[in-house]
Design a protein around this motif. Structure first.
Motif, PDB file in Angstrom:
ATOM      1  N   CYS A 163       3.508  10.010 -54.702  1.00 45.15           N
ATOM      2  CA  CYS A 163       2.740  10.511 -55.847  1.00 45.15           C
ATOM      3  C   CYS A 163       1.841  11.668 -55.406  1.00 45.15           C
ATOM      4  O   CYS A 163       1.061  11.522 -54.461  1.00 45.15           O
ATOM      5  CB  CYS A 163       1.894   9.390 -56.444  1.00 45.15           C
ATOM      6  N   CYS A 166      -2.243  11.035 -55.722  1.00 43.37           N
ATOM      7  CA  CYS A 166      -3.000  10.137 -54.845  1.00 43.37           C
ATOM      8  C   CYS A 166      -2.440  10.146 -53.430  1.00 43.37           C
ATOM      9  O   CYS A 166      -2.901   9.383 -52.577  1.00 43.37           O
ATOM     10  CB  CYS A 166      -2.981   8.705 -55.399  1.00 43.37           C
ATOM     11  N   CYS A 185      -4.585   4.904 -59.393  1.00 50.62           N
ATOM     12  CA  CYS A 185      -4.192   6.272 -59.735  1.00 50.62           C
ATOM     13  C   CYS A 185      -3.567   6.280 -61.133  1.00 50.62           C
ATOM     14  O   CYS A 185      -2.638   5.537 -61.399  1.00 50.62           O
ATOM     15  CB  CYS A 185      -3.199   6.777 -58.700  1.00 50.62           C
ATOM     16  N   CYS A 188       0.475   7.358 -61.232  1.00 47.84           N
ATOM     17  CA  CYS A 188       1.542   6.464 -60.769  1.00 47.84           C
ATOM     18  C   CYS A 188       1.223   5.003 -61.092  1.00 47.84           C
ATOM     19  O   CYS A 188       1.991   4.111 -60.730  1.00 47.84           O
ATOM     20  CB  CYS A 188       1.769   6.641 -59.278  1.00 47.84           C
TER      21      CYS A 188
HETATM   22 ZN   LIG Z   1      -0.622   8.177 -57.705  1.00 53.15          ZN
END
Ligand SMILES: [Zn+2]
Ligand SMILES: [Zn+2]
Length: 367
Positions: A163, A166, A185, A188
């Motif tokens: 992701c 993050c 996050c 995601c």
């Molecule tokens: Zn993420």
């Protein structure tokens, strides 16, 4: 801004070791975490103070600076620079394995959220199968890992990316001055991964609903309405998490003669009025098809119950022994009498010359 004594904030002595400081921090951080003090507006301030004190005192260089000089460590611009640079908050949390570990909460919640669904189905059982136990197959409609992408959710030939928001950690640190607060996050959803080209078979979820047959072992002595758990045979988990469980509820066919009562069976057995009066040894059917002998005492009354130990259902609990067979005597009075029979009964009536309702009338009049 006022300078507070960082040692007092952490409730440790000035000569406390690093381990003592760390232990004190963990204890206080748990106690004063805003999530643990809902509705307390001061909790976040206290929590930030504790975090800040720990950040200084756990860092040997900063601790020395603090111990030596009367500098305002609380709320200064320079210090914020130090915190977001090397050796600041991120290190502190890495050392703990992330905020989720410190509070033992987020990680567990995440695991729960990703676990597959529990699925409940029912199965119809013949009386005999429920009694003896049976291996049967049940149809289950549940989520399964998608065959096209093998559960990954990414279109075949494409890969899952870390992701970008993050960096794969699944949590986002929100910088608030000194204090980095972690939250899942949003991009995601805490998974740390990101699918560029979703699989068309499952639209990126990695799971599809399918019908399948699951073999279930029903233990001997199964009761109507019993739940048999088959671990891991429910819906598939999300993103590789464990599957849910399958619960099979038993629907046991009613028997015309044997009624279940816990692990016991109850059977109503016809007894002639002569057997009841004289006493007799009679045969009684058992649920398993065999016959058990029962000694009726002379003078057996209608509705009297007899217990035949161990002749009921096997206990589904291990080491639970088994149930009993409860035999309920049901008096049969002849509806047709031959001439000779009538004469014998009339002679009996003369012989006894009794009034069986005498007691009843006495009691009825007495109050
Ligand atoms: Zn993420
Ligand atoms: Zn798929």
């Amino acid at each position: 801004m006022e300078t507070k004594d960082l040692y007092k904030i952490l409730e440790v002595k000035r000569d406390a070791s690093r381990d003592e400081i760390r232990g004190a921090y963990r204890k206080l951080a748990r106690k004063h975490h805003p999530d643990a003090n809902p509705g307390d507006p001061n909790a976040e301030t206290r929590f930030k103070e504790i975090q800040h004190a720990y950040e200084i005192l756990a860092n040997p260089e900063k601790k020395r600076e603090y111990d030596e000089g009367p500098r305002a460590f609380f709320g200064s611009r320079e210090d914020r620079g130090g915190a977001s640079g090397g050796g600041g908050f991120s290190d502190m949390f890495d050392g703990f394995g992330g905020l989720g570990d410190v509070f033992g909460r987020s990680v567990r919640q995440e695991t729960e959220r990703l676990k597959g669904d529990d699925v409940t189905v029912s199965v119809n059982l013949k009386f005999k199968d429920a009694l003896e136990g049976v291996t049967t197959r049940v149809g289950v409609s549940a989520e399964e890992a998608c065959g096209d992408c093998r559960g990954s959710g990414a279109a075949p030939g494409t890969s899952i990316k870390r992701c970008p928001d993050c960096g794969g950690r699944g949590v986002r640190s929100r910088d608030q001055g000194f204090f980095a607060l972690s939250e899942p996050c949003p991009r995601c959803g805490g998974a740390g991964t990101f699918i560029e080209s979703p699989c068309s078979g499952c639209r990126g979820s990695g799971r599809v609903r399918k019908n399948r047959q699951v073999t279930v072992r029903i233990p001997p002595g199964a009761r109507d309405g019993m739940k048999v758990r088959v671990p891991g045979r429910g819906g598939a988990g999300r993103k590789g998490a464990s599957a849910g469980d399958l619960y099979v509820v038993t629907r046991v066919e009613e028997h015309p003669v044997f009624k279940r009562s816990g692990d016991d069976f109850v059977v109503e057995v016809p007894v002639s009025f002569v057997e009841a009066a004289l006493g007799a040894e009679i045969g009684v059917p058992r649920p398993d098809g065999s016959t058990v002998r029962l000694r009726l005492p002379a003078g057996t009354q209608d509705g009297r119950k007899f217990r035949v130990r161990g002749a009921g259902a096997p206990s589904v609990k291990k080491g639970g022994g088994g149930g009993d067979l409860i035999v309920e005597a049901s008096l049969v009075v002849p509806t047709k009498l031959r001439r000779r029979e009538r004469e014998i009964l009339e002679a009996l009536a003369d012989e006894r010359d009794e009034d069986v309702r005498e007691e009843l009338f006495k009691k009825a009049e007495s109050s």
